[in-house]
Structure formats: C-alpha cells, structure tokens
Design an enzyme around this catalytic site. Structure first.
Site, PDB file in Angstrom:
ATOM      1  N   ASP A 145      48.257  37.204  41.229  1.00  0.00           N
ATOM      2  CA  ASP A 145      46.811  37.257  41.388  1.00  0.00           C
ATOM      3  C   ASP A 145      46.345  36.226  42.416  1.00  0.00           C
ATOM      4  O   ASP A 145      47.110  35.365  42.851  1.00  0.00           O
ATOM      5  CB  ASP A 145      46.083  37.121  40.036  1.00  0.00           C
ATOM      6  N   VAL A 146      45.099  36.327  42.799  1.00  0.00           N
ATOM      7  CA  VAL A 146      44.587  35.560  43.943  1.00  0.00           C
ATOM      8  C   VAL A 146      44.738  34.058  43.748  1.00  0.00           C
ATOM      9  O   VAL A 146      44.953  33.322  44.717  1.00  0.00           O
ATOM     10  CB  VAL A 146      43.111  35.952  44.229  1.00  0.00           C
TER      11      VAL A 146
END
Length: 293
Positions: A110-111
């Site tokens: 994820d980011v």
C-alpha cells in the site's frame, strides 16, 4: 485446447490474471469485436483479434521471452498501479523500459508501505507467486505504537478475527526499541490487503512504519537505495520458478559477470537521479534514507 482468456493474456505478458480479470469485468477487453466476459475461453488462434482498451494485442506465449525479475525498493508514497488520474507517482515510473513485453508487479504494497517489491516479465510466474495456495512467505519489519504485552503476542500468533476471516502471523519476533515505539519482524504466507496493519489494529496497536524485507528467500538487496532496482540473476529467477512449480529458465538478460557490477551501479544511479528531480507535472520521488528512518 481452449484456455481461459485471462490466463492466455497473462501468459502473453499483458498483466497479472487479477489485473486482466478486472479489465474484462470493466468491459475493456474484446474478442473479434465483441465484449469479453470472465467466462470466455479461447484457443491459441492467430486469427483472433483481441483488443484491450481498443488496442490490438498479441496472444503469443511469453514462453518465447526471457523470464526476467527485478527487486525494487519501493518508497512510501508510490502507488502500485500503472497510472494514476491525479498524477501521483507509481512504482512503474522508475523501472527500465522494455520492448515487446512489460513489467508485472508480484503483489502490492500500500501507499504508506515501503520495501521489497518484485516485478517480472512472466505473467504466469507473477500469478503463481501471488496465489494464496502457494503460501510464499513474506517478512516485514514493523514499528508499532502502543502497549504490546504477552497476551497480545499470543493473540497475534494464534489468530484473530478480521472482517475477511481469521488471520495470524506465522512468526513474530521482537527486534528492538524502547517504550511504546518498538520494532517487530513478522511473517505471513498470504497477501491480503493491509493484513499486517489490520492484525496489529485488531489488538489495539497502531503501525507507524511498515517495510517488507523478504519475499520467499529473496531479501531486499543491501545497499539498494529507495527507488532503486536490481535485476535478479538466473539462480534467483529459477529459485522463484521452482518455488511455484515452473520449469527453469535457461537464459538471462544480465550482463556478463565482469560487467555486472558496473552495469548495476549505473542503472541504480540513473533510476534514482531521474526521479529525484522535479518533473514537468510537479511530481517528486521520495529521497533516500536509512532502513528504519
């Protein structure tokens, strides 16, 4: 013999099966002018006209291509997508350009997660490595904020109930730190969305930093800067292929041994330099840093 459309397209290097299934479901794939459906099966017929987003694509098997694998040090802030409507940086921006094939991400981070992300040109290899049935181990270094006691450790090791089913860490080891900021190394054999963070949150502990350091027996290469990549040698490629029941690759695109060190260093420098400058659309990449910031 016929095969599922998404399998044929993945093997031809047009993305992972999951990516292609999403495109089919969104009506972005057609066969001889008709919208494809997830149940479609095709034969390896050169006369078929298959289009993705209106562009004619080849279904020639990628087995004729050399299977390549990159280890990439993903920085926080990059998205695991090929393009972003808002112009944010993606993990594909820094990778070396290819002709006749494309890089496929093996899973996602994820980011706000950094660390090891593998890419390959072989869609079948990517799909098998990601599939839960293969139980490929992933290791993460996690900095947590909150009180961690023996009872919480037992829960995380035995299993807690998440919204998508029970989950547990395969191993959980204290790695240092004091007070409420402590580091742990944990392993999983699944790739569920935000699973590491959700497990800790289930016992009332917040994750303040998350970094993947290993995928199978492939470790984040020492000395690789954030935003840098390194191509795996033939032994590492074949280790991953054997892990998921695929035949060995016999060819590598890596430079010969005497040129490998110089080539690798130049590639890393170019990749990092290219993305530490302000680009025309205002995007910047994350800078370098130590492993744990």
């Amino acid at each position: 013999m016929s095969e599922k459309l998404q399998k044929v397209l993945a093997r031809a290097g047009h993305g992972s099966r999951r990516e292609i299934e999403a495109k089919i479901a969104a009506g972005r794939v057609s066969i001889d002018g008709k919208l494809a459906t997830l149940g479609d099966r095709i034969e390896n017929d050169k006369s078929l006209k298959i289009r993705i987003d209106g562009h004619l694509v080849s279904i020639a098997e990628s087995a004729t291509e050399v299977c390549r694998v990159l280890a990439y040090y993903k920085p926080e802030g990059e998205l695991c997508t090929r393009s972003d409507p808002e112009g944010r940086p993606t993990v594909f921006d820094r990778l070396p350009r290819l002709r006749g094939s494309r890089w496929i991400a093996v899973g996602r981070l994820d980011v706000n997660t950094c660390g090891l992300l593998l890419f390959t040109t072989d869609g079948e290899l990517a799909n098998r490595l990601m599939h839960p049935s293969r139980e490929v181990e992933r290791e993460y270094a996690v900095r947590v904020f909150g009180q961690v006691d023996d009872d919480k450790i037992r829960q995380l090791s035995k299993g807690v109930q998440l919204e998508d089913g029970p989950a547990a860490f395969k191993t959980l080891r204290f790695a240092g730190g004091e007070g409420v900021n402590q580091w742990y190394n944990v392993t999983l054999t699944e790739g569920r969305n935000r699973e590491v963070r959700r497990l800790w949150e289930a016992v009332g502990v917040q994750v303040s930093r998350l970094m993947r350091v290993r995928y199978g027996d492939i470790h984040l290469p020492k000395g690789l800067p954030r935003g840098g990549w390194m191509e795996m040698d033939l032994a590492a490629v074949n280790y991953l292929r054997s892990l998921v029941g695929m035949d060995d690759e016999t060819v590598t695109k890596l430079a010969v041994e005497k040129d490998r060190r110089r080539t690798k260093a130049n590639q890393i420098r170019r990749a990092v330099k290219r993305h530490t400058q302000v680009s025309g659309n205002g995007r910047r990449s994350s800078g370098g840093g130590s492993k744990r910031g």
